[in-house]
Motif scaffolding. Structure first.
Motif, PDB file in Angstrom:
ATOM      1  N   HIS A   1      38.358  37.833 -18.610  1.00 35.53           N
ATOM      2  CA  HIS A   1      37.314  37.598 -17.599  1.00 35.53           C
ATOM      3  C   HIS A   1      36.011  38.120 -18.189  1.00 35.53           C
TER       4      HIS A   1
ATOM      5  N   SER B   1      33.787  31.765 -17.116  1.00 26.64           N
ATOM      6  CA  SER B   1      33.836  33.132 -16.585  1.00 26.64           C
ATOM      7  C   SER B   1      35.238  33.715 -16.702  1.00 26.64           C
ATOM      8  N   VAL B   2      36.252  32.854 -16.628  1.00 27.20           N
ATOM      9  CA  VAL B   2      37.630  33.351 -16.746  1.00 27.20           C
ATOM     10  C   VAL B   2      38.479  32.293 -17.434  1.00 27.20           C
TER      11      VAL B   2
ATOM     12  N   GLY C   1      28.011  26.124 -16.745  1.00 29.08           N
ATOM     13  CA  GLY C   1      29.052  25.614 -17.630  1.00 29.08           C
ATOM     14  C   GLY C   1      29.752  26.673 -18.453  1.00 29.08           C
TER      15      GLY C   1
ATOM     16  N   PHE D   1      43.883  27.646 -17.838  1.00 30.25           N
ATOM     17  CA  PHE D   1      42.898  27.500 -16.767  1.00 30.25           C
ATOM     18  C   PHE D   1      41.563  28.045 -17.254  1.00 30.25           C
ATOM     19  N   VAL D   2      40.510  27.273 -17.046  1.00 29.04           N
ATOM     20  CA  VAL D   2      39.165  27.710 -17.412  1.00 29.04           C
ATOM     21  C   VAL D   2      38.284  27.620 -16.165  1.00 29.04           C
ATOM     22  N   GLY D   3      37.782  28.762 -15.714  1.00 32.89           N
ATOM     23  CA  GLY D   3      36.822  28.774 -14.608  1.00 32.89           C
ATOM     24  C   GLY D   3      35.420  28.800 -15.189  1.00 32.89           C
ATOM     25  N   THR D   4      34.554  27.901 -14.706  1.00 36.06           N
ATOM     26  CA  THR D   4      33.205  27.795 -15.279  1.00 36.06           C
ATOM     27  C   THR D   4      32.148  27.882 -14.191  1.00 36.06           C
ATOM     28  N   VAL D   5      30.941  28.208 -14.597  1.00 36.24           N
ATOM     29  CA  VAL D   5      29.829  28.362 -13.652  1.00 36.24           C
ATOM     30  C   VAL D   5      29.344  26.984 -13.218  1.00 36.24           C
ATOM     31  N   ARG D   6      29.394  26.740 -11.902  1.00 34.29           N
ATOM     32  CA  ARG D   6      28.971  25.459 -11.331  1.00 34.29           C
ATOM     33  C   ARG D   6      27.478  25.457 -11.015  1.00 34.29           C
ATOM     34  N   ASP D   7      26.930  24.251 -10.998  1.00 29.33           N
ATOM     35  CA  ASP D   7      25.502  24.109 -10.697  1.00 29.33           C
ATOM     36  C   ASP D   7      25.208  24.090  -9.198  1.00 29.33           C
TER      37      ASP D   7
ATOM     38  N   PRO E   1      35.791  27.545  -6.530  1.00 30.31           N
ATOM     39  CA  PRO E   1      36.370  26.860  -7.684  1.00 30.31           C
ATOM     40  C   PRO E   1      37.717  27.449  -8.077  1.00 30.31           C
TER      41      PRO E   1
END
Lengths: 80, 143, 143, 80
Positions: B79, B90-91, B87, B30-36, B143
């Motif tokens: 994390h 973060s985790v 993009g 699982f990849v959590g990414t910064v959304r726009d 997310p």
């Protein structure tokens, strides 16, 4: 006794400090720490019942604190 | 099992390699990414801050729970904290297991518990107004 | 969306990059790998063979279904055929989505449908006897 | 008419061929293709009702086939 209190994120901004040293009577509990924080200028910007950790573990307001404890007041978490 | 709060970019391929083993048939990353966007507002970046010692301790607890519940020790989580751009990851959670059902479930367990329990906060930066701390958004809108 | 049957190693990091977008907050990567055991027997390697044109067509159908059901076009799948060794990736699924719930569910949908529908077969090689075609093992005992 | 039949994996091993050209009467259906395959030497090693695809799509035994169709007899799948 003197207890070390950590503040983070929005709570640190609200109080204007990320760490406090509070003098409290022996036998004080988490709720007594919170009362003292809320007496500070801008203390009203902390909710009445925030999350609290004692020595890096979530704790309830009834837990006793000692001079060597590290008490943290935890804003709503937003990791991930 | 390994969980860390880091202040550098996360390399998902390194986490995949760390859980790899010929006794595992399934790996879920699982990849959590910064959304726009968040709640209809354009986001330009994030600052993550943590109560780092507690976050690492809590993360270790979550990994131990997941390892026991789903019978695997092949779980690695990082994390990231600090300033992140759109993009950026973060985790990242890597779980490997002999069987896929447990790999998916363990991954899901770790991300949900992590979001609910780690003392980590984020401040969003916007195109058109001042940065703000983000309140917890556990649930469908997160997310 | 892209689905392919390939006869070379799969690069999970390339699939992650292919679905990345700043409008997505969550990416779920599934990697299926060759296990050293199946039903208590030691496996030394696998040959995958496919009815390739049909497998690619069926895979496109599955991706279209997942894309419609979970509202994302950021899904990429590669299934490898040929001779694979222990630990080699046989299938990699990358799904990115604004929200994590849908990313996990779409990933799970694709792997379950793929295992049930793609005309692909595997022959296991063993330490101590002749290779055998493996019957379908949909369910708990399958990776 | 002549119909092209593909065999795979364990079925190709059982029959000893991966492709057959079968002569069938016009109007033949999938079940007629299967009957002809089962009449071959070793045809008994194919189950009575295997999965079948016509032109790369799963088909039932009632489906008609034409001379240009590609019929595939599909062993239990094991991808992933």
């Amino acid at each position: 006794m003197t207890v070390r209190v950590l503040l983070f994120a929005s709570y640190a901004d609200a109080i204007g400090a990320s760490e406090l040293s509070l003098k409290l009577p022996a036998g004080a509990r988490v709720r007594d720490v919170l009362s003292r924080v809320k007496e500070l200028a801008a203390g009203k910007r902390i909710p009445d019942h925030p999350l609290v950790a004692v020595n890096e573990r979530y704790a309830d307001e009834n837990q006793q604190v000692t001079a060597s404890d590290e008490v943290a007041i935890i804003p709503p978490v937003a990791g991930g | 099992m390994r969980g860390a709060i880091v202040d550098r970019p996360i390399d998902p391929a390194a986490l995949l390699a760390e859980v790899a083993s010929p006794s595992n048939g399934a790996t879920v990353l699982f990849v959590g990414t910064v959304r726009d966007m968040n709640d209809g507002t354009r986001v330009t970046g994030l600052d993550y801050t943590a109560y780092r010692a507690m976050a690492e301790r809590e993360l270790r607890d979550i990994l131990a729970e997941a390892g026991e519940r789903f019978a695997t020790s092949d779980i690695v989580v990082e994390h990231r904290i600090g300033a992140l751009g759109l993009g950026d990851a973060s985790v990242v959670i890597a779980v490997a297991h002999p069987h896929r059902g447990e790999a998916y479930e363990a991954s899901r367990y770790v991300i949900e518990e992590l979001k609910g329990r780690l003392p980590i906060w984020k401040r969003e930066h916007y195109a058109d107004r001042k940065p703000e701390w983000v309140a917890a958004t556990i649930g469908a809108s997160s997310p």
